[in-house]
Design an enzyme around this catalytic site. Structure first.
Site: not given
Length: 212
Positions: A9, A83
């Site tokens: 990202h 994550e």
């Protein structure tokens, strides 16, 4: 063979402040939006088959910007692509964590597979999420691209190109486990925000790096 573009990202304000954000749902910064627009233009001519994303905002926003150039595709989100969860360390910098929890952070970096941040995840849990995602979403494509013959005519199904928008920790895991088959190399690689790793999944289930 299936080509998978693993995209990290674009950047957030918390990333720029060098905070551990893990599952904290931060949006892209203005710089991050620009990064996402740049990579979106770069990937605009790739004939993507599907777009997957972590369900966290920073990944979804990145994926949505890329998807603007692929109007027939929708972004499919998965919490498996999140994550590492840093628990009580989320929102803190390394220096802040080192001051308040020196022994644990040293243990984590020495043995992240078996040591978790307080209230957070070990890498074994991240590995489980990666395997779940690959088995559920990518492996089916690997079995649908075989070549077959009909008389003298040989036909080949179009090889899928999948975009997966995820996070730095997950990309390290892809490199260490899928490509290197060596968990000890987890910290050996690092991919910047708005950058990507291209891999290919062969019909035999093995992975390798490849070019766009």
């Amino acid at each position: 063979m299936v080509k998978v573009i693993w995209l990290r990202h674009a950047v957030t304000a918390e990333n720029l402040a060098k905070q551990y954000i893990g599952h904290y749902d931060a949006p892209l910064s203005n710089k991050g939006v620009s990064q996402a627009q740049q990579v979106a233009k770069f990937l605009a001519n790739q004939p993507l088959t599907a777009i997957f994303s972590s369900d966290l905002m920073r990944a979804k926003e990145t994926a949505t910007i890329v998807a603007e150039f692929h109007p027939t595709l929708s972004v499919r989100t998965s919490s498996d692509l999140r994550e590492v969860f840093f628990g009580e360390w989320e929102g803190l910098t390394y220096q802040e964590i080192e001051r308040m929890d020196r022994e644990r952070i040293y243990q984590f970096y020495d043995n992240p597979w078996n040591v978790a941040p307080p209230g957070g995840e070990k890498l074994l849990e991240l590995q489980k999420r990666l395997e779940q995602f690959v088995n559920r979403e990518i492996s089916p494509y690997c079995t649908q691209t075989k070549c077959y013959s009909s008389g003298t005519e040989e036909r080949l199904q179009k090889e899928p190109i999948l975009l997966v928008v995820t996070h730095g920790g997950m990309l390290r895991l892809v490199s260490a486990l899928l490509l290197e088959n060596d968990p000890g190399r987890y910290f050996d690689s690092s991919i910047g925000h708005g950058q990507f790793l291209v891999t290919c999944c062969r019909e035999d289930g093995e992975w390798e790096t490849c070019n766009l």
